[in-house]
Write a protein that holds these residues in place. Structure first.
Motif, short mmCIF file in Angstrom:
data_model
loop_
_atom_site.label_atom_id
_atom_site.label_comp_id
_atom_site.label_asym_id
_atom_site.label_seq_id
_atom_site.Cartn_x
_atom_site.Cartn_y
_atom_site.Cartn_z
N HIS A 176 7.40 -51.87 102.59
CA HIS A 176 8.58 -52.59 102.07
C HIS A 176 8.17 -53.24 100.75
O HIS A 176 7.38 -54.19 100.74
CB HIS A 176 9.05 -53.64 103.07
CG HIS A 176 10.33 -54.31 102.67
ND1 HIS A 176 10.97 -55.24 103.47
CD2 HIS A 176 11.11 -54.19 101.56
CE1 HIS A 176 12.08 -55.65 102.87
NE2 HIS A 176 12.17 -55.04 101.70
N ILE A 177 8.70 -52.70 99.67
CA ILE A 177 8.42 -53.27 98.34
C ILE A 177 9.62 -54.09 97.91
O ILE A 177 10.76 -53.59 97.89
CB ILE A 177 8.13 -52.16 97.31
CG1 ILE A 177 6.88 -51.39 97.69
CG2 ILE A 177 7.97 -52.78 95.91
CD1 ILE A 177 6.55 -50.23 96.75
N ILE A 178 9.38 -55.34 97.59
CA ILE A 178 10.42 -56.23 97.09
C ILE A 178 10.26 -56.29 95.58
O ILE A 178 9.30 -56.86 95.06
CB ILE A 178 10.31 -57.62 97.73
CG1 ILE A 178 10.50 -57.50 99.25
CG2 ILE A 178 11.33 -58.58 97.14
CD1 ILE A 178 10.11 -58.74 100.02
N ASP A 179 11.19 -55.67 94.87
CA ASP A 179 11.11 -55.52 93.42
C ASP A 179 11.97 -56.59 92.76
O ASP A 179 13.20 -56.52 92.79
CB ASP A 179 11.58 -54.12 93.02
CG ASP A 179 11.52 -53.90 91.52
OD1 ASP A 179 10.71 -54.57 90.85
OD2 ASP A 179 12.28 -53.05 91.02
N ILE A 180 11.32 -57.57 92.16
CA ILE A 180 12.04 -58.65 91.48
C ILE A 180 11.82 -58.46 89.99
O ILE A 180 10.85 -58.95 89.40
CB ILE A 180 11.54 -60.03 91.96
CG1 ILE A 180 11.66 -60.11 93.49
CG2 ILE A 180 12.36 -61.14 91.32
CD1 ILE A 180 11.10 -61.38 94.09
N SER A 181 12.70 -57.71 89.40
CA SER A 181 12.59 -57.40 87.97
C SER A 181 13.94 -56.92 87.49
O SER A 181 14.88 -56.76 88.27
CB SER A 181 11.53 -56.32 87.73
OG SER A 181 11.93 -55.10 88.31
N ASN A 182 14.04 -56.69 86.20
CA ASN A 182 15.26 -56.14 85.63
C ASN A 182 14.93 -54.87 84.86
O ASN A 182 15.44 -54.62 83.76
CB ASN A 182 15.94 -57.16 84.71
CG ASN A 182 16.46 -58.36 85.47
OD1 ASN A 182 17.15 -58.22 86.47
ND2 ASN A 182 16.12 -59.56 85.01
N THR A 183 14.07 -54.04 85.44
CA THR A 183 13.58 -52.85 84.74
C THR A 183 14.25 -51.57 85.21
O THR A 183 13.77 -50.48 84.95
CB THR A 183 12.06 -52.72 84.93
OG1 THR A 183 11.75 -52.72 86.34
CG2 THR A 183 11.33 -53.89 84.27
N LEU A 184 15.38 -51.70 85.92
CA LEU A 184 16.20 -50.54 86.28
C LEU A 184 15.43 -49.50 87.10
O LEU A 184 15.69 -48.31 87.00
CB LEU A 184 16.80 -49.89 85.03
CG LEU A 184 17.62 -50.80 84.11
CD1 LEU A 184 18.16 -50.02 82.93
CD2 LEU A 184 18.75 -51.45 84.87
N CYS A 185 14.48 -49.95 87.90
CA CYS A 185 13.72 -49.09 88.81
C CYS A 185 12.91 -48.01 88.09
O CYS A 185 12.48 -47.03 88.72
CB CYS A 185 14.65 -48.42 89.83
SG CYS A 185 15.35 -49.56 91.05
#
Length: 458
Positions: A176-185
């Protein structure tokens, strides 16, 4: 940098109107232009238009920083006559379509005008509205791919973080990766490829993407569908969840993330922590700790826009902001051809960021509606001081370092990787360098910091 999209024509019209506002209205009706017109004309003639003057400004002269700093001091001192004089001069010299110095002057001029007239939030919202109305998934994808092709500014953090996450989660079957960014995946296709080629059983990956930037929210449905399609192609069991109803990261809770006991969790923060209110940063880090992650990766741009704000020293604050964005503009200048439309859009996004940082006062972000646009950057060693209250620092493995070095070889000269000092010792001018993180540098100036963290033993 956060990559947002602008329609050059629409935004050019807005910027021209704003420029005209500076020319026609000055700072405000209360400021009398007549008292400084003659002085301004003389200064303008000697610095810009008269090639026969004894003090011309030839190409290559770094006049923009000097004038901008002088204007920042006038704004700090609330010297309306001098502010008016310098803004008029800068407006005559600056151009978003000119050379490096003219562009630098143009974008910082907008921010100084906003600061002096207390119009930063209104201007920022207008620019954001223009951006949101004129972007799409396809244009965003094209711009991001071009930026990543010509500069490692974002890919550096992706490669470093992916390597650390893969090592920390090796052998686990439910990730489970929680991606906290605004880099559009854009970080995750390469990680999916790596998972697909693992020697053991291909794990199930759940990706939870937390989005706070308003301009990114509208793209996430399309991005999520494409990520699911790519995962199927790679043969990786995959699900994606997008959390986009937050105005700021401080509102995020453990319950929102839906973590399960049998999941191996990784928290990935790229350019996200700087948008957390300073008073809430400790609470957000403790919330990460409550998730009991196997690894936390943090990537932030290297600038200290916190210390001077605490001391309410606008000149120091402006000086650091000018230093950092000059570095970024210089990188764009040498990475893109002068006529590149992609470069123009990146510069416009940068201008919007400068207005958010310099033109919007702290009280503009106090309510939840505007909280997502708050920004106070810190350097790697400052983030380390915050993170070590809940986590232990971990060094990057030789394999990850080698991957980052291989990445940088794809780009033009000027980029370099700075490793932590041997033995973790500071001193000798290294007091501002984090002792375990990696630094991406441009022309020997630190630009981006990457780090790995694991829960403390206690």
């Amino acid at each position: 940098m956060d990559i947002s999209l602008f329609s050059p024509n629409k935004e050019a019209n807005f910027l021209q109107q704003y420029s005209n506002q500076i020319k026609i209205n000055g700072l405000a009706a209360a400021i009398d232009m007549q008292s400084t017109n003659q002085q301004t004309q003389n200064s303008h003639t000697s610095t810009s238009r008269s090639s026969g003057s004894s003090e011309p400004c030839p190409a290559g002269t770094k006049w923009a920083s000097r004038l901008l700093m002088e204007c920042a001091r006038a704004v700090s001192e609330k010297d309306s006559s001098k502010i008016n004089h310098l803004l008029w001069m800068l407006n005559e010299l600056a151009s978003p379509y000119g050379d490096f110095e003219q562009k630098l002057a143009s974008y910082f001029l907008q921010a100084l005008f906003c600061k002096a007239t207390d119009s930063g939030l209104r201007c920022y919202k207008t620019l954001t509205s223009v951006a949101e109305k004129s972007h799409s998934f396809d244009s965003a994808r094209k711009l991001i791919l071009k930026f990543q092709e010509l500069s490692p500014w974002t890919t550096f953090g992706h490669v470093a973080s992916n390597g650390a996450i893969l090592e920390a989660l090796e052998g686990e079957t439910k990730l489970h990766i929680i991606d906290i960014s605004n880099t559009l995946c854009t970080q995750w296709p390469t990680l999916l490829e790596a998972l697909a080629t693992r020697n053991d059983e291909t794990p199930h990956l759940k990706l939870t993407v937390v989005v706070t930037a308003s301009i990114v929210k509208s793209l996430m449905k399309e991005i999520g569908q494409r990520m699911e399609k790519f995962a199927r192609l790679m043969g990786v069991p995959f699900e994606i969840k997008v959390i986009s109803g937050l105005n700021n990261l401080g509102q995020l809770t453990k319950e929102d993330l839906g973590v399960q006991e049998d999941e191996a969790i990784a928290v990935n923060c790229i350019g996200a922590l700087r948008r957390v209110e300073v008073a809430e940063r400790g609470a957000v880090i403790r919330m990460f700790q409550s998730l009991r992650p196997r690894v936390v990766t943090v990537v932030e741009e290297e600038a200290d826009l916190f210390s001077s704000s605490v001391n309410d020293d606008f000149v120091k604050y402006f000086e650091e902001c000018l230093r950092f964005y000059t570095l970024y503009f210089d990188m764009l200048e040498e990475s893109f051809v002068p006529t590149s439309n992609d470069r123009l859009m990146l510069e416009r996004e940068c201008m919007r960021s400068i207005i958010r940082v310099l033109g919007c006062d702290h009280h503009d972000h106090d309510d939840d509606k505007n909280g997502g646009e708050y920004e106070r950057r810190e350097r790697g060693n400052q983030w380390s001081d915050r993170l070590k209250a809940a986590f232990s620092r971990v060094g990057f493995s030789d394999d990850v370092v080698d991957d980052v070095k291989a990445l940088l070889k794809r780009y033009r000269a000027g980029w370099a990787l700075v490793l932590p000092p041997q033995g973790g010792g500071g001193g000798g001018g290294e007091e501002d360098i984090d002792q375990t993180g990696l630094y991406l540098t441009w022309k020997e100036e630190p630009a981006v910091w990457a780090s790995i963290w694991k829960p403390s033993a206690n």
